[in-house]
Scaffold this motif. Sequence first.
Motif, PDB file in Angstrom:
ATOM      1  N   GLN B 109      10.549  -3.282  21.530  1.00 58.36           N
ATOM      2  CA  GLN B 109      10.146  -2.227  20.605  1.00 58.36           C
ATOM      3  C   GLN B 109      10.482  -2.728  19.209  1.00 58.36           C
ATOM      4  N   ILE B 110       9.519  -2.660  18.309  1.00 56.28           N
ATOM      5  CA  ILE B 110       9.825  -3.065  16.948  1.00 56.28           C
ATOM      6  C   ILE B 110       9.641  -1.875  16.029  1.00 56.28           C
ATOM      7  N   GLN B 111      10.465  -1.842  15.055  1.00 57.51           N
ATOM      8  CA  GLN B 111      10.543  -0.659  14.203  1.00 57.51           C
ATOM      9  C   GLN B 111      10.933  -1.123  12.810  1.00 57.51           C
ATOM     10  N   CYS B 112      10.343  -0.505  11.809  1.00 54.32           N
ATOM     11  CA  CYS B 112      10.718  -0.845  10.447  1.00 54.32           C
ATOM     12  C   CYS B 112      10.996   0.440   9.698  1.00 54.32           C
ATOM     13  N   THR B 113      12.074   0.428   8.938  1.00 51.90           N
ATOM     14  CA  THR B 113      12.441   1.617   8.162  1.00 51.90           C
ATOM     15  C   THR B 113      11.767   1.566   6.795  1.00 51.90           C
ATOM     16  N   ASP B 114      11.831   2.658   6.062  1.00 52.41           N
ATOM     17  CA  ASP B 114      11.493   2.625   4.644  1.00 52.41           C
ATOM     18  C   ASP B 114      12.479   1.691   3.939  1.00 52.41           C
ATOM     19  N   LEU B 115      12.052   1.147   2.797  1.00 50.42           N
ATOM     20  CA  LEU B 115      13.010   0.418   1.952  1.00 50.42           C
ATOM     21  C   LEU B 115      13.447   1.380   0.846  1.00 50.42           C
ATOM     22  N   ARG B 132       1.952  -6.099  10.829  1.00 55.51           N
ATOM     23  CA  ARG B 132       0.813  -6.642  11.587  1.00 55.51           C
ATOM     24  C   ARG B 132       1.289  -7.743  12.519  1.00 55.51           C
ATOM     25  N   ARG B 133       0.564  -7.925  13.576  1.00 57.06           N
ATOM     26  CA  ARG B 133       0.873  -8.939  14.575  1.00 57.06           C
ATOM     27  C   ARG B 133       0.072 -10.189  14.232  1.00 57.06           C
ATOM     28  N   VAL B 134       0.706 -11.351  14.301  1.00 60.19           N
ATOM     29  CA  VAL B 134       0.021 -12.613  14.028  1.00 60.19           C
ATOM     30  C   VAL B 134      -0.640 -13.082  15.324  1.00 60.19           C
ATOM     31  N   VAL B 135      -1.957 -13.204  15.304  1.00 62.75           N
ATOM     32  CA  VAL B 135      -2.727 -13.543  16.512  1.00 62.75           C
ATOM     33  C   VAL B 135      -3.430 -14.882  16.294  1.00 62.75           C
ATOM     34  N   PRO B 136      -3.336 -15.783  17.258  1.00 62.02           N
ATOM     35  CA  PRO B 136      -3.987 -17.089  17.062  1.00 62.02           C
ATOM     36  C   PRO B 136      -5.510 -17.017  17.206  1.00 62.02           C
ATOM     37  N   MET B 149       2.919   1.987  13.312  1.00 60.74           N
ATOM     38  CA  MET B 149       4.133   2.106  12.509  1.00 60.74           C
ATOM     39  C   MET B 149       4.646   3.528  12.587  1.00 60.74           C
ATOM     40  N   PRO B 150       5.916   3.788  12.464  1.00 60.94           N
ATOM     41  CA  PRO B 150       6.988   2.814  12.220  1.00 60.94           C
ATOM     42  C   PRO B 150       7.468   2.106  13.484  1.00 60.94           C
ATOM     43  N   ILE B 151       7.034   2.603  14.677  1.00 61.77           N
ATOM     44  CA  ILE B 151       7.528   2.015  15.926  1.00 61.77           C
ATOM     45  C   ILE B 151       6.359   1.532  16.755  1.00 61.77           C
ATOM     46  N   SER B 152       6.496   0.376  17.323  1.00 59.48           N
ATOM     47  CA  SER B 152       5.486  -0.051  18.266  1.00 59.48           C
ATOM     48  C   SER B 152       6.099  -1.006  19.268  1.00 59.48           C
ATOM     49  N   GLN B 153       5.366  -1.314  20.304  1.00 59.77           N
ATOM     50  CA  GLN B 153       5.882  -2.205  21.337  1.00 59.77           C
ATOM     51  C   GLN B 153       5.012  -3.448  21.400  1.00 59.77           C
ATOM     52  N   ILE B 154       5.621  -4.585  21.607  1.00 55.31           N
ATOM     53  CA  ILE B 154       4.811  -5.774  21.857  1.00 55.31           C
ATOM     54  C   ILE B 154       5.349  -6.502  23.092  1.00 55.31           C
ATOM     55  N   ASN B 155       4.442  -7.170  23.752  1.00 55.42           N
ATOM     56  CA  ASN B 155       4.778  -7.953  24.942  1.00 55.42           C
ATOM     57  C   ASN B 155       5.146  -9.368  24.518  1.00 55.42           C
ATOM     58  N   LEU B 156       6.224  -9.884  25.070  1.00 58.04           N
ATOM     59  CA  LEU B 156       6.595 -11.276  24.823  1.00 58.04           C
ATOM     60  C   LEU B 156       6.255 -12.088  26.072  1.00 58.04           C
ATOM     61  N   LEU B 157       5.750 -13.291  25.860  1.00 58.67           N
ATOM     62  CA  LEU B 157       5.417 -14.155  26.990  1.00 58.67           C
ATOM     63  C   LEU B 157       6.501 -15.221  27.152  1.00 58.67           C
ATOM     64  N   GLU B 182      15.504  -2.009   7.050  1.00 58.28           N
ATOM     65  CA  GLU B 182      15.798  -2.777   8.254  1.00 58.28           C
ATOM     66  C   GLU B 182      14.561  -2.913   9.120  1.00 58.28           C
ATOM     67  N   PHE B 183      14.490  -4.054   9.746  1.00 55.60           N
ATOM     68  CA  PHE B 183      13.501  -4.286  10.793  1.00 55.60           C
ATOM     69  C   PHE B 183      14.313  -4.383  12.080  1.00 55.60           C
ATOM     70  N   ILE B 184      13.975  -3.548  13.042  1.00 53.58           N
ATOM     71  CA  ILE B 184      14.833  -3.402  14.224  1.00 53.58           C
ATOM     72  C   ILE B 184      14.051  -3.808  15.472  1.00 53.58           C
ATOM     73  N   VAL B 185      14.630  -4.675  16.243  1.00 51.68           N
ATOM     74  CA  VAL B 185      13.977  -5.134  17.477  1.00 51.68           C
ATOM     75  C   VAL B 185      14.855  -4.759  18.665  1.00 51.68           C
ATOM     76  N   THR B 186      14.267  -4.130  19.656  1.00 51.09           N
ATOM     77  CA  THR B 186      15.011  -3.670  20.823  1.00 51.09           C
ATOM     78  C   THR B 186      14.267  -4.062  22.090  1.00 51.09           C
ATOM     79  N   ALA B 187      14.920  -4.830  22.918  1.00 46.04           N
ATOM     80  CA  ALA B 187      14.316  -5.149  24.218  1.00 46.04           C
ATOM     81  C   ALA B 187      14.236  -3.865  25.025  1.00 46.04           C
ATOM     82  N   THR B 188      13.148  -3.676  25.735  1.00 44.28           N
ATOM     83  CA  THR B 188      12.977  -2.429  26.465  1.00 44.28           C
ATOM     84  C   THR B 188      12.250  -2.709  27.769  1.00 44.28           C
ATOM     85  N   LYS B 189      12.009  -1.660  28.509  1.00 46.80           N
ATOM     86  CA  LYS B 189      11.281  -1.818  29.767  1.00 46.80           C
ATOM     87  C   LYS B 189       9.788  -1.681  29.523  1.00 46.80           C
ATOM     88  N   ALA B 190       9.015  -2.324  30.355  1.00 43.98           N
ATOM     89  CA  ALA B 190       7.562  -2.180  30.254  1.00 43.98           C
ATOM     90  C   ALA B 190       7.164  -0.780  30.705  1.00 43.98           C
TER      91      ALA B 190
END
Lengths: 646, 646
Positions: B109-115, B132-136, B149-157, B182-190
């Motif tokens: 889970q990724i989350q970014c607060t206001d500055l 934004r997500r960097v996509v090849p 935003m402010p919270i979203s989930q991304i899959n890691l390979l 702050e930019f906050i990253v939290t491992a979570t369940k699928a």
Amino acid sequence: MNNSESPQDMVPPVEGVAGGGTAYGWGDGSLQVQDQSLLRGTIDPTRVPTSELIHVWSMPNTANVGPQEMPRPLEPVSLLAARNERESIQIAIRPKVSWSGTNIAGVVQIQCTDLCSTSGDRLVIGQSVTLRRVVPILGVPDALVPIEMPISQINLLPGETSAIWISIDVPSTQPPGQYDGEFIVTATKADAEYAAQFLGKSEKHQLYRELKNCLDVIEPIDGKTVEEVVERVKSANTTLRRVLLSPSFSEFFSENGPLDMMDEDANLSIHVKLSLTVWDFVLPETPSLPAVIGISDTVIEDRFGVKHGSAEWYDALEQHFKWLLQYKISPYFCKWGNSMRVLTYTSPWPADHPKSDEFFSDPRLAAYAVPYSPVVPCGDLTKDYLQKEVEILRSKSHWKKAYFYLWDEPLNVQQYDAIRHQASEIHAYAPDARVLTTYYSGPSDAPLAPDNFLKVPGYLRPHTQIYCTSEWVIGNREEMVKDILAEIQPENNEEWWTYVCMGPPDPHPNWHLGMRGTQHRAVMWRVWKEGGTGFLYWGANCYDKATVASAEIKFRRGLPPGDGVLFYPGEVFSSSHEPVASLRLERLLSGLQDIEYLKLYSSRYGREEGVGILEKTGMYLGPERYTLEHTPIDMMRGEIFRTCRS
Amino acid sequence: MNNSESPQDMVPPVEGVAGGGTAYGWGDGSLQVQDQSLLRGTIDPTRVPTSELIHVWSMPNTANVGPQEMPRPLEPVSLLAARNERESIQIAIRPKVSWSGTNIAGVVQIQCTDLCSTSGDRLVIGQSVTLRRVVPILGVPDALVPIEMPISQINLLPGETSAIWISIDVPSTQPPGQYDGEFIVTATKADAEYAAQFLGKSEKHQLYRELKNCLDVIEPIDGKTVEEVVERVKSANTTLRRVLLSPSFSEFFSENGPLDMMDEDANLSIHVKLSLTVWDFVLPETPSLPAVIGISDTVIEDRFGVKHGSAEWYDALEQHFKWLLQYKISPYFCKWGNSMRVLTYTSPWPADHPKSDEFFSDPRLAAYAVPYSPVVPCGDLTKDYLQKEVEILRSKSHWKKAYFYLWDEPLNVQQYDAIRHQASEIHAYAPDARVLTTYYSGPSDAPLAPDNFLKVPGYLRPHTQIYCTSEWVIGNREEMVKDILAEIQPENNEEWWTYVCMGPPDPHPNWHLGMRGTQHRAVMWRVWKEGGTGFLYWGANCYDKATVASAEIKFRRGLPPGDGVLFYPGEVFSSSHEPVASLRLERLLSGLQDIEYLKLYSSRYGREEGVGILEKTGMYLGPERYTLEHTPIDMMRGEIFRTCRS
């Protein structure tokens, strides 16, 4: 407006037709949709033929199908396999458009049927037919991660090709004939899009509370007046009716119930025809060429947290041993000591343990390593250990598979002397014991001759029976093989084996990540042409240290990528504990199977023809001249099928 | 056992410590888990610090962060931005282990607060701060796909690095100061692992049927005997009780209900500190350097299925125009005709249409193209079209932004004559009109001089005011710039602009896919050093033809990858219709912003110092000598901040 202006200047020009925009529209025609409106706006994959949404095509097993692989026409798959052989094919899938609203291009359902013959024999999906997903390692397609069978879903990414690896293991007893089946790909909706069909957690909690209230109302009716009972039942009725009419259940209002979308998909799917000809040749149960492959017990101990000698440790080693046997290789576990002294053993148990007998007697095992000293030191056992072990093993019929691998690549007189010393002891107890020594050089501190390397057999004799030389030393100098063989005494049961490790480098055959598929497979073609009678590879699980099973796989510093790694821990890719094979391990197997074909052919037409067919088909001419494409492989196999079937 | 054997030979050797297994354990230490047991077996991300499961680190915006990017230490992010500036940073994430049971390594889970500043001013996530997500694309990180935003989930390979692109757009009115967030990253369940909390479809159908039966039993009680009612109610009770005690509702049995896992995560997350210094410089609303960029209307028409001149077509063009303005570029739509004749127009409406006024008056627009002939031919309008348009536009204050771009790269006398002919007509109606001509050569069929290219201004004068030359011609011969400028007459309102297209190739600055990030940004550094007063790029959406919005993006044959493509259709990546920027478009913007910094510096210290700072910081010395690393960019910006803040 100037009247001298020609009328055509007034018409907006058309890009790509008249100049400009280099090659605009060159790729046009990939989307030949009958009804373009189906692809406008939100695309419903359950209403559009899958062929409008994705490309599907097959690729041979020697292709490295990466994300940038470009589509080819879809053609039916036609394969040939002997009995007790594994043959594989890849199906590549690439989205033409994106139809998922999420981060992916879309989800496809993939399905594979049994392969059936007209006489009703079957190769059953999930048993003889297996599906795996090709996953890149360091950006190179390499890991084969099992997927659910017979049906599973995979996510496609925009602009990326995915590949499914289909393997068919033909049982030894399978009746020859043609077997037909289908691989079916259907574009579908992502699970999230089906989520409307599920009850969410808060919705479910609400439902629970309502039903609980309902029960509280009508449960205690004993002793209540009729009026009160009726009142309560009416209240319960109202609640129940409200629940049943809530949006949660709206899909069930209709008498017919909701449409089952899965059923509708059938006509929209892409069907890839799979046809396999099974012929009467049965690959020998025991591989003709022993391929002995090292498994680091240290890596297993660290990664899976099993203590050396514990019950879990024995279990972990047994699991690895059994899994690797399917690849027609003969595993040995190993630890490295000082100066490349190695402790190698195929069974972690002592020779008199029933498990050792089980391991060594397995007909799929072509050779086994006997440890020179106890694997799990244990008081009294240590004394006279070697003598006792050898005496037990010599009495067994599997003793002919036994070998002792004592030192990896000795480099000086001291190391060569250590081998002599240990070998003397072994031969004192068992004069017919085979000692294997790997080397790429004679002792550097007392060169044997200008040809230090070639003269090793004379130097080590009689302390080594299996002279196992590096292919790197031979390089492209194939004529050297003659000189090596001239030093070997087969009449005294001496053998010449070879090995690859860090070298030879590209373009020579080896198993590094990033090499071509035919280059991986050619390791065994080279062995066949050179005439070695066995092969050794130092490590199949030699990733860098990790203490968590699912830890990222890192290759060791100083080694070419993939060197010493032929499979991965399953935990990295899923919750499965089963190891995950690399493409390179599959190609090792294919190469060993090619040798069985070539051996069959030689048994009919002689060794010269058996080498000649490599050249005739263009499959393998030398370490720098072998096919880069798959076709010559099928030509070689087809030719042997035609000339050797009964 | 031979007693001469030293005891140490009996101890199993240890891999990596004593020889063997090259560099085993070199990467050890990446997993410093306090309690290893948390990573044994099934890993529960809600009970393990996220830092045990993933690497998180920041990367500058000029880095191309691909899947193989290797982890670096995590350090707080410290940025500098002027007002009306966008500054960006990337956060890279790579799994150390796999904790998901599915095909991915895990979900974060990724989350970014206001500055926020200490005085309470804010840069609000979702407005000024975007993720934004960097996509090849073709395997190269390029597309920036918006995420929630402010919270979203991304899959890691497994074994792959993902990157999140954080942009901060500082409004012109933002109070200067330091803003922290702050930019906050939290491992979570699928999601799938949470699925146990949901009711599946068949389960739900079963539930529906039971409740329906229940209602059928107790609904019709009127006129029933008491006994019958009691009987029915008891039956209903039994059913309800069974339903409520079924596994579907087991999570609610406890009074406390299930734990809310999300709340527990906070302490386990990785927090990346984001600190932004906003300084008092306000980037000019109208960019100092007009960067005019072509948008193919043909591509829009084909891809989005909008008919030229239809209401949907005007909408699509307007959407593109407005979206591109945020990149401080001045879009023009275009079509190519015969022999590279081009029809270019910034507004699809006639000059007297209110929309044209709105477009042209936008202060962010630095220049606009006026079409030589009607974009949407329409009977009477065609007659005297040019004269009428010019007369309307000349009366407006935005007329100073107008230019006519008639022909792309004329190559022979006939083509040069066509330009003269059209320009004469334009100048007849508006002597002060600016005609822009792109060229890399004089007429090939009547060379002007040995320096055919250099002599074009003398040849075209007075029919061109903006001489726009290819950077490819200059190549590494920077001294040629002096010769080009010598031919230009600024006193007669002549300007020198440049362009890049297919060339110049690597290592020169350009916007091809696969070039370094600083190489993309250096396109504008080059313009600044050479002293051109404007820039042209031929196409931002010139993918190959497709007739479906979400069709795979294909580059045109014959062009280097990425050439003519600076953004992608949003439909390819999600259900959004908003275009998706490329990294290269972001770097174009950064380069334009760098020019504003350099211009500010020059306004204080003179042009010579303004060029000198490029050299002093090592940022840009020439087309083959510019920084490959990010640091000199921050040095240049920091130096200008220190010397120019009030």
